[in-house]
Design an enzyme around this catalytic site. Sequence first.
Site, PDB file in Angstrom:
ATOM      1  CE  LYS A 207      -0.469   0.024   5.064  1.00 24.30           C
ATOM      2  NZ  LYS A 207      -1.412   0.050   6.190  1.00 24.30           N
TER       3      LYS A 207
ATOM      4  NE  ARG B 291      -6.278   1.201  11.620  1.00 25.02           N
ATOM      5  CZ  ARG B 291      -5.042   0.936  11.194  1.00 25.02           C
ATOM      6  NH1 ARG B 291      -4.093   1.864  11.294  1.00 25.02           N
ATOM      7  NH2 ARG B 291      -4.728  -0.254  10.699  1.00 25.02           N
TER       8      ARG B 291
ATOM      9  CE1 TYR C 250      11.691  32.594  -0.886  1.00 24.37           C
ATOM     10  CE2 TYR C 250      11.844  30.214  -0.621  1.00 24.37           C
ATOM     11  CZ  TYR C 250      11.554  31.321  -1.401  1.00 24.37           C
ATOM     12  OH  TYR C 250      11.126  31.149  -2.693  1.00 24.37           O
TER      13      TYR C 250
ATOM     14  CG  MET D 225       7.883  23.579  -3.540  1.00 22.25           C
ATOM     15  SD  MET D 225       6.646  24.393  -4.566  1.00 22.25           S
ATOM     16  CE  MET D 225       5.628  25.163  -3.312  1.00 22.25           C
TER      17      MET D 225
END
Length: 816
Positions: free
Chosen positions: A485, A583, A711, A760
């Site tokens: 998964k 869950r 930054y 980023m």
Amino acid sequence: MILKIQNIISQMQAVFVDSNKIKTIDAVSIDSRSLQNGSQTLFFALVGANNDAHLYIENLIEKGVQNFVVTHIPVDCAGKANFLIVENTLEALQQFASFYRSLFDFPVIGLTGSNGKTIVKEWLNFLLSPDYNAIRSPKSYNSQVGVPLSVLAINEQHNLGIFEAGISTGSEMGKLEKIIKPTIGILTNIGSAHDEGFGSLGEKISEKLLLFKDSEVLIYQKSEIVDANLFRYENRRLFSWSFKDSTADVFITKSPVLDQTILHIRHVEESFEIQIPFQDAASVENAISCLMVLLYFKYDVTTIQNRMKLLYPVEMRLKVKNGINNCSVVDDSYSSDFQSLKIALDFLESQKQYQKKTVILSDIFQSGLSNEELYSKVAELIISNRISRVIGIGETISAFKDKFTNCITYKNTADFIADFDDLIFSNETILIKGARTFQFEEIVSLLEEKTHETVLEINLNAISHNLNFFKSKLKPATKMMVMVKAFGYGNGGFEIAKLLEHHKVDYLGVAFADEGISLKNLGIQLPIMVLNPESTSFSAIIQHQLEPEIYSLKGLRAFLKIAEQKKLKNFPIHIKLDTGMHRLGFEANTIDDLIETLRGNKTVEIKSILSHMATSDDENHKDFAESQINLFEKLSSKLMVELQIKPIRHILNTSGISNFPASQFDMVRLGIGLYGISNDAEEQKYLENVGTLKSIISQIRTIPAGDSVGYGRRFVAEKPTKVATIPIGYADGISRAWGNGNGYIAIKDKKASIIGSVCMDMLMIDITGVACNEGDTVVIFGENPTVNYLAEKLNTIPYEILTSVSQRVKRVFYRE
């Protein structure tokens, strides 16, 4: 190899059971999945801790294999094939290889050591190939199984052997020595690899030296600890070298020049220099091992100088890459010999993503066969592996074009590249297999999907190793589901699923239907369980033959309604019980309603009953974990009795496999452990790193004191600082918390601190004092720093680190 079975029976102390089938063999196999198995293959049914090849014999007979080495004849197979019955099939393989080796009388170089064996082998093949027709171990075939397979590839045209031997524990080398029987021995670098199998470094050296007990000469780097173990070799010639000990047979000093190294050699009364195109210590040592062989073979200085300067980096990996036009590219563009072609074709089959398969193949060198016989055998391989198209490059393969179907050829790589735009590559798996001189890396570049230079390298060998490690903890009858998964925990879904299918695991697990549908659409045949199915996906689950986990009465009734509408019969479902995780799952007070809903229903079949442990990794909550197991036993047993069913039961995850071995039930679910991560520090030592996140240095600059980086000016230099920019950022999965001096990346095994804010798409590092250049590779995580280390420092878990790696980061799958 062409041998009659009657001539090898006594070599393996076998009992021969004849069925009047063909009794001539021309190949040996241990892999039931190989498409190269044929009527004259001798198949050895090896038995491992978790696999028994006897189970596949009936299927192999149906495919035409007629000769088997077995410990017993399987039920329903008697009279259908020839059987050589032995006590131990691995020992029989080794005995057969030892006998086969005795049929040949030519120099054989045997290599062992902790590091450098494969590099030295490949370089020796290159250096000696103008004068010898050499047979060598393909790739890293140096194990108890790999060595006999390597030796069994010898043919009558070879006049030199180069075989490597690797061991991980005592008592192994004696068996390999009987198979290789080296006349020339090389001991490469002795390091810490596989130390856990030996009591001391001296014990490891002593065991490795057993390979050379009957060698004419032993080549080695002189050192006190090796010399201390050489007392048994007093009657053998020792040919030593050293940087420090002037009493060595060859004394060497070195000096770096640009990106090369000049070696100053003193041998007997002769002194000379050679130039090699490397500076790192490992490459220099490996090159010297090769130099020693050339000196032993009495090559003249000029030849040595001319050949050594042409040494090249050896690529030991078969890589799987995303290609243009929805293609998958298997990159083996640095070697071309018959044995490695067989391995590459098997790898192609294990990783094929499409039915259409293309092979781009250069001329093949050093086969030991005539061109007529060689390309006839290559054509047979191509046919047996069901290759759709062959593109041959080279004058020799072009001359034998007619032996292949659907084949086009080019005289050289330049001609192919000139014609590239007129060729169609789409929705196919492409094997690129070529000798170094053909520069097939240019073809790889054309066919490879263009992405940015940050990659996540996935080691398929490590996945296989980790899978087998956890298999070794299981009882023979226990099945295994493997979780793929979340895009294989960030490592890649299809490629890993394909490898697991190759290893014949029992189930795959995904979280959502779309993950399972994608795998089915790509050709995965294994049963796939969907653990978190939404009711809106039930129709798609049924359409694609996925198997849903059902965890509530509402979900069950919704699924039964659709199943009845589609007139299904015995469609597989999996019942999830809540034993304390809270869950998902049926709780104890809903079991009676569950039973009544399912009683007498023929549209579905309960394939398995499962639950999920909340604290399998935490010794402090062992009592709670055991209470979950006990409740699971109680509730699942009630379901089985009331509904009169015998489903598969499973509750253990990765940590549960190790910590609760008595509760394996019928199946276990392996997750993060497959990817080389354990919560237990001791167990972690036995797992191999799977994923290495790499990038490159885009730009380097030096800033003065007082200047800032990034930054918000969150880093201000206190002194002149050398800064490198790396094209990876938080959009690729790098946490911003890893910036501002909290984290580091590795450059040539040295730490470089991340400075300023992670951007980023980029981050900046302090490389003051680190020797590096623009374009050099950097490691974000892998062996160092590890995912576990990052998770600990970021106060998170390894799962989050792995699954955060963005899909825009290219995955490169490789096998050593």
